[in-house]
Write a protein that holds these residues in place. Structure first.
Motif, PDB file in Angstrom:
ATOM      1  N   LYS A 121       0.788  -1.243   0.000  1.00 28.06           N
ATOM      2  CA  LYS A 121       0.000   0.000   0.000  1.00 28.06           C
ATOM      3  C   LYS A 121       0.814   1.285   0.000  1.00 28.06           C
ATOM      4  CE  LYS A 121      -4.049  -2.161   1.985  1.00 28.06           C
ATOM      5  NZ  LYS A 121      -5.034  -2.148   3.030  1.00 28.06           N
ATOM      6  N   CYS A 122       1.918   1.331   0.716  1.00 30.18           N
ATOM      7  CA  CYS A 122       2.758   2.535   0.761  1.00 30.18           C
ATOM      8  C   CYS A 122       4.108   2.070   1.308  1.00 30.18           C
ATOM      9  CB  CYS A 122       2.097   3.564   1.696  1.00 30.18           C
ATOM     10  SG  CYS A 122       2.976   5.110   1.882  1.00 30.18           S
ATOM     11  N   ASP A 123       5.183   2.193   0.520  1.00 29.77           N
ATOM     12  CA  ASP A 123       6.452   1.628   0.974  1.00 29.77           C
ATOM     13  C   ASP A 123       7.070   2.438   2.125  1.00 29.77           C
ATOM     14  OD1 ASP A 123       8.037   3.756  -0.056  1.00 29.77           O
ATOM     15  OD2 ASP A 123       8.466   2.700  -1.911  1.00 29.77           O
ATOM     16  N   GLY A 124       8.072   1.856   2.738  1.00 31.69           N
ATOM     17  CA  GLY A 124       8.710   2.477   3.897  1.00 31.69           C
ATOM     18  C   GLY A 124       9.362   3.816   3.606  1.00 31.69           C
ATOM     19  N   TYR A 125       9.896   3.977   2.405  1.00 35.32           N
ATOM     20  CA  TYR A 125      10.494   5.264   2.050  1.00 35.32           C
ATOM     21  C   TYR A 125       9.445   6.373   2.095  1.00 35.32           C
ATOM     22  CZ  TYR A 125      14.286   2.355   0.182  1.00 35.32           C
ATOM     23  OH  TYR A 125      15.292   1.450   0.026  1.00 35.32           O
ATOM     24  N   GLU A 126       8.277   6.085   1.535  1.00 33.17           N
ATOM     25  CA  GLU A 126       7.197   7.079   1.512  1.00 33.17           C
ATOM     26  C   GLU A 126       6.683   7.360   2.925  1.00 33.17           C
ATOM     27  OE1 GLU A 126       4.761   9.977  -0.020  1.00 33.17           O
ATOM     28  OE2 GLU A 126       6.467   8.966  -0.925  1.00 33.17           O
ATOM     29  N   VAL A 127       6.546   6.326   3.731  1.00 28.85           N
ATOM     30  CA  VAL A 127       6.121   6.529   5.125  1.00 28.85           C
ATOM     31  C   VAL A 127       7.126   7.423   5.837  1.00 28.85           C
ATOM     32  CG1 VAL A 127       5.752   5.382   7.357  1.00 28.85           C
ATOM     33  CG2 VAL A 127       4.834   4.356   5.259  1.00 28.85           C
ATOM     34  N   CYS A 128       8.401   7.151   5.645  1.00 32.89           N
ATOM     35  CA  CYS A 128       9.444   7.957   6.283  1.00 32.89           C
ATOM     36  C   CYS A 128       9.378   9.410   5.815  1.00 32.89           C
ATOM     37  CB  CYS A 128      10.817   7.349   5.992  1.00 32.89           C
ATOM     38  SG  CYS A 128      12.149   8.093   6.949  1.00 32.89           S
ATOM     39  N   ARG A 129       9.225   9.617   4.512  1.00 31.51           N
ATOM     40  CA  ARG A 129       9.122  10.995   3.990  1.00 31.51           C
ATOM     41  C   ARG A 129       7.935  11.729   4.610  1.00 31.51           C
ATOM     42  NH1 ARG A 129      11.333   8.718  -0.637  1.00 31.51           N
ATOM     43  NH2 ARG A 129       9.347   8.003  -1.463  1.00 31.51           N
ATOM     44  N   LYS A 130       6.811  11.035   4.747  1.00 31.77           N
ATOM     45  CA  LYS A 130       5.617  11.671   5.324  1.00 31.77           C
ATOM     46  C   LYS A 130       5.834  12.002   6.802  1.00 31.77           C
ATOM     47  CE  LYS A 130       2.361  10.141   1.944  1.00 31.77           C
ATOM     48  NZ  LYS A 130       1.060   9.671   1.608  1.00 31.77           N
ATOM     49  N   ILE A 131       6.546  11.148   7.510  1.00 31.58           N
ATOM     50  CA  ILE A 131       6.882  11.445   8.907  1.00 31.58           C
ATOM     51  C   ILE A 131       7.737  12.710   8.950  1.00 31.58           C
ATOM     52  CG2 ILE A 131       8.262  10.683  10.897  1.00 31.58           C
ATOM     53  CD1 ILE A 131       7.365   7.783  10.179  1.00 31.58           C
ATOM     54  N   ARG A 132       8.732  12.772   8.081  1.00 31.48           N
ATOM     55  CA  ARG A 132       9.673  13.895   8.104  1.00 31.48           C
ATOM     56  C   ARG A 132       9.061  15.222   7.648  1.00 31.48           C
ATOM     57  NH1 ARG A 132      11.727  12.056  11.845  1.00 31.48           N
ATOM     58  NH2 ARG A 132      13.379  10.539  11.701  1.00 31.48           N
ATOM     59  N   THR A 133       7.997  15.182   6.871  1.00 22.05           N
ATOM     60  CA  THR A 133       7.373  16.436   6.433  1.00 22.05           C
ATOM     61  C   THR A 133       6.345  16.955   7.430  1.00 22.05           C
ATOM     62  OG1 THR A 133       5.719  15.264   5.102  1.00 22.05           O
ATOM     63  CG2 THR A 133       7.740  15.982   3.974  1.00 22.05           C
ATOM     64  N   ASN A 134       6.078  16.172   8.481  1.00 25.12           N
ATOM     65  CA  ASN A 134       5.113  16.588   9.498  1.00 25.12           C
ATOM     66  C   ASN A 134       5.878  17.208  10.674  1.00 25.12           C
ATOM     67  OD1 ASN A 134       3.302  16.747  11.648  1.00 25.12           O
ATOM     68  ND2 ASN A 134       2.203  14.913  11.030  1.00 25.12           N
ATOM     69  N   PRO A 135       5.742  18.523  10.887  1.00 28.17           N
ATOM     70  CA  PRO A 135       6.507  19.190  11.946  1.00 28.17           C
ATOM     71  C   PRO A 135       6.229  18.643  13.350  1.00 28.17           C
ATOM     72  CG  PRO A 135       5.298  20.790  10.603  1.00 28.17           C
ATOM     73  CD  PRO A 135       4.904  19.433  10.138  1.00 28.17           C
ATOM     74  N   THR A 136       5.049  18.100  13.574  1.00 27.14           N
ATOM     75  CA  THR A 136       4.744  17.565  14.911  1.00 27.14           C
ATOM     76  C   THR A 136       5.482  16.258  15.176  1.00 27.14           C
ATOM     77  OG1 THR A 136       2.774  16.359  14.187  1.00 27.14           O
ATOM     78  CG2 THR A 136       2.450  18.632  14.908  1.00 27.14           C
ATOM     79  N   LEU A 137       6.084  15.668  14.145  1.00 26.81           N
ATOM     80  CA  LEU A 137       6.808  14.407  14.298  1.00 26.81           C
ATOM     81  C   LEU A 137       8.319  14.586  14.216  1.00 26.81           C
ATOM     82  CD1 LEU A 137       4.520  12.205  12.013  1.00 26.81           C
ATOM     83  CD2 LEU A 137       4.476  12.345  14.517  1.00 26.81           C
ATOM     84  N   LYS A 138       8.784  15.827  14.357  1.00 22.44           N
ATOM     85  CA  LYS A 138      10.211  16.112  14.171  1.00 22.44           C
ATOM     86  C   LYS A 138      11.120  15.339  15.126  1.00 22.44           C
ATOM     87  CE  LYS A 138      10.337  20.403  16.910  1.00 22.44           C
ATOM     88  NZ  LYS A 138      10.723  19.780  18.128  1.00 22.44           N
ATOM     89  N   ASP A 139      10.605  14.967  16.300  1.00 23.81           N
ATOM     90  CA  ASP A 139      11.417  14.236  17.266  1.00 23.81           C
ATOM     91  C   ASP A 139      11.251  12.718  17.177  1.00 23.81           C
ATOM     92  OD1 ASP A 139      12.480  16.581  18.346  1.00 23.81           O
ATOM     93  OD2 ASP A 139      10.782  16.820  19.699  1.00 23.81           O
ATOM     94  N   THR A 140      10.397  12.245  16.275  1.00 30.97           N
ATOM     95  CA  THR A 140      10.198  10.807  16.108  1.00 30.97           C
ATOM     96  C   THR A 140      11.404  10.221  15.381  1.00 30.97           C
ATOM     97  OG1 THR A 140       7.792  11.035  16.038  1.00 30.97           O
ATOM     98  CG2 THR A 140       8.716   9.035  15.083  1.00 30.97           C
ATOM     99  N   LYS A 141      11.997   9.205  15.971  1.00 29.79           N
ATOM    100  CA  LYS A 141      13.139   8.529  15.364  1.00 29.79           C
ATOM    101  C   LYS A 141      12.634   7.436  14.439  1.00 29.79           C
ATOM    102  CE  LYS A 141      16.152  10.837  17.729  1.00 29.79           C
ATOM    103  NZ  LYS A 141      17.042  11.781  17.070  1.00 29.79           N
ATOM    104  N   VAL A 142      13.296   7.266  13.294  1.00 32.70           N
ATOM    105  CA  VAL A 142      12.910   6.238  12.321  1.00 32.70           C
ATOM    106  C   VAL A 142      14.115   5.354  12.038  1.00 32.70           C
ATOM    107  CG1 VAL A 142      12.068   5.753   9.990  1.00 32.70           C
ATOM    108  CG2 VAL A 142      11.201   7.754  11.238  1.00 32.70           C
TER     109      VAL A 142
END
Length: 129
Positions: free
Chosen positions: A58-79
């Motif tokens: 459905k959505c590969d890990g690269y895309e999930v990671c990019r979406k995490i990184r573009t969300n400012p509220t997730l800036k401290d989430t480690k991947v």
């Protein structure tokens, strides 16, 4: 403070293994079996760390990671990407997407535990300054 980890993988045996390892570390564990479910879980409750497979339905890990990184509220989430794709170009692609780390499968449980502890300790240190 209890940290939370989201395990994202479509292989049940790997999910079970990681879920057990993270619970042994005293972490709150959530699970997603595809990229879309991962993004839904992250929107529901932002984890402190994501253990993320690359090859997902459905959505590969690269895309999930990019979406995490573009969300400012997730800036401290480690991947941390956990994947069978171990070539240098794949690693570079993972880091370009915003991953903090990249571990290839088959992985050492000790290595995963050490990296998770490292990133959560870093997070704890940045929260207390």
């Amino acid at each position: 403070m209890t940290y939370s980890v989201l395990v994202v993988d479509d292989e049940p045996n790997i999910v079970l293994s990681l879920e057990f390892l993270m619970a042994q570390l005293g972490l709150e564990v959530a699970v997603a079996h595809d990229g879309e479910a991962a993004l839904e879980e992250i929107a529901r409750k932002a984890p402190d760390l994501v253990l993320l497979d690359v090859m997902l339905p459905k959505c590969d890990g690269y895309e999930v990671c990019r979406k995490i990184r573009t969300n400012p509220t997730l800036k401290d989430t480690k991947v941390v990407m956990l994947t069978a794709k171990g070539r240098d170009t794949e690693r570079e692609r993972g880091f370009a997407a915003g991953a903090d780390d990249y571990i290839t499968k088959p992985f050492s449980t000790r290595e995963v535990n050490e990296r998770v502890r490292l990133y959560l300790n870093e997070k704890n240190a940045s929260c207390s300054t």
